[in-house]
Design a protein around this motif. Structure first.
Motif, PDB file in Angstrom:
ATOM      1  N   MET A 142       0.851  -1.185   0.000  1.00 49.43           N
ATOM      2  CA  MET A 142       0.000   0.000   0.000  1.00 49.43           C
ATOM      3  C   MET A 142       0.886   1.233   0.000  1.00 49.43           C
ATOM      4  N   LYS A 143       0.474   2.150  -0.782  1.00 55.48           N
ATOM      5  CA  LYS A 143       1.185   3.437  -0.806  1.00 55.48           C
ATOM      6  C   LYS A 143       0.273   4.458  -0.173  1.00 55.48           C
ATOM      7  N   ILE A 144       0.818   5.118   0.783  1.00 54.77           N
ATOM      8  CA  ILE A 144       0.053   6.143   1.480  1.00 54.77           C
ATOM      9  C   ILE A 144       0.643   7.491   1.123  1.00 54.77           C
ATOM     10  N   LYS A 145      -0.201   8.334   0.629  1.00 57.88           N
ATOM     11  CA  LYS A 145       0.248   9.685   0.276  1.00 57.88           C
ATOM     12  C   LYS A 145      -0.238  10.632   1.377  1.00 57.88           C
ATOM     13  N   LEU A 146       0.689  11.343   1.896  1.00 58.02           N
ATOM     14  CA  LEU A 146       0.353  12.344   2.892  1.00 58.02           C
ATOM     15  C   LEU A 146       0.353  13.719   2.208  1.00 58.02           C
ATOM     16  N   SER A 147      -0.704  14.442   2.309  1.00 60.68           N
ATOM     17  CA  SER A 147      -0.730  15.747   1.677  1.00 60.68           C
ATOM     18  C   SER A 147      -0.725  16.881   2.667  1.00 60.68           C
TER      19      SER A 147
END
Length: 147
Positions: A142-147
């Motif tokens: 899983m790739k988690i993108k933090l914005s």
């Protein structure tokens, strides 16, 4: 645990039950035991002949126990070791006179699927037993993108 849901497990289970039940193997095996208990011919049997029959009956029981354990080990996909291989080879040598006698008594034709299964199981155990490797499922990334 995934082995018990696989096609290998169910095909082995079905084939072993088929080899035991379709030719009505328990009936023919019990008939074979009855023929072993009847004294040879109509004359008075000697003590030597009773010892031969006793040895044949005891080895037949040993062979049946080993065969059932081999079938269970094959269904459960167990690995073999030197002790199991020794027991399998001993049971194979004990079974040779019984196979000949059962074909002479014409019961061997009806138990032929069981003999074929037993021959394959001896080969399977002597080559090492289980080679089943469970299929490894790929890990979930899983790739988690933090914005």
């Amino acid at each position: 645990m995934s082995y018990f849901k696989s096609q290998d497990f169910f095909s082995r289970l079905g084939f072993s039950f088929g080899a035991l039940i379709i030719p009505v193997a328990p009936f023919w095996i019990s008939l074979y035991f009855i023929f072993l208990c009847i004294p040879f011919g109509g004359y008075k049997s000697t003590e030597y002949e009773y010892y031969i029959m006793l040895v044949l009956i005891v080895t037949a029981c040993f062979i049946l126990v080993v065969l059932i354990l081999m079938i269970v080990g094959w269904i459960l996909n167990c690995k073999s070791n030197s002790v199991i291989n020794t027991i399998v080879v001993t049971a194979t040598f004990c079974a040779i006179p019984h196979v000949i006698i059962s074909f002479v008594l014409m019961a061997g034709i009806f138990i032929l699927p069981l003999y074929i299964l037993a021959g394959y199981l001896v080969y399977w155990y002597l080559k090492g037993g289980a080679k089943y490797q469970p299929k490894v499922k790929p890990t979930l990334k899983m790739k988690i993108k933090l914005s």
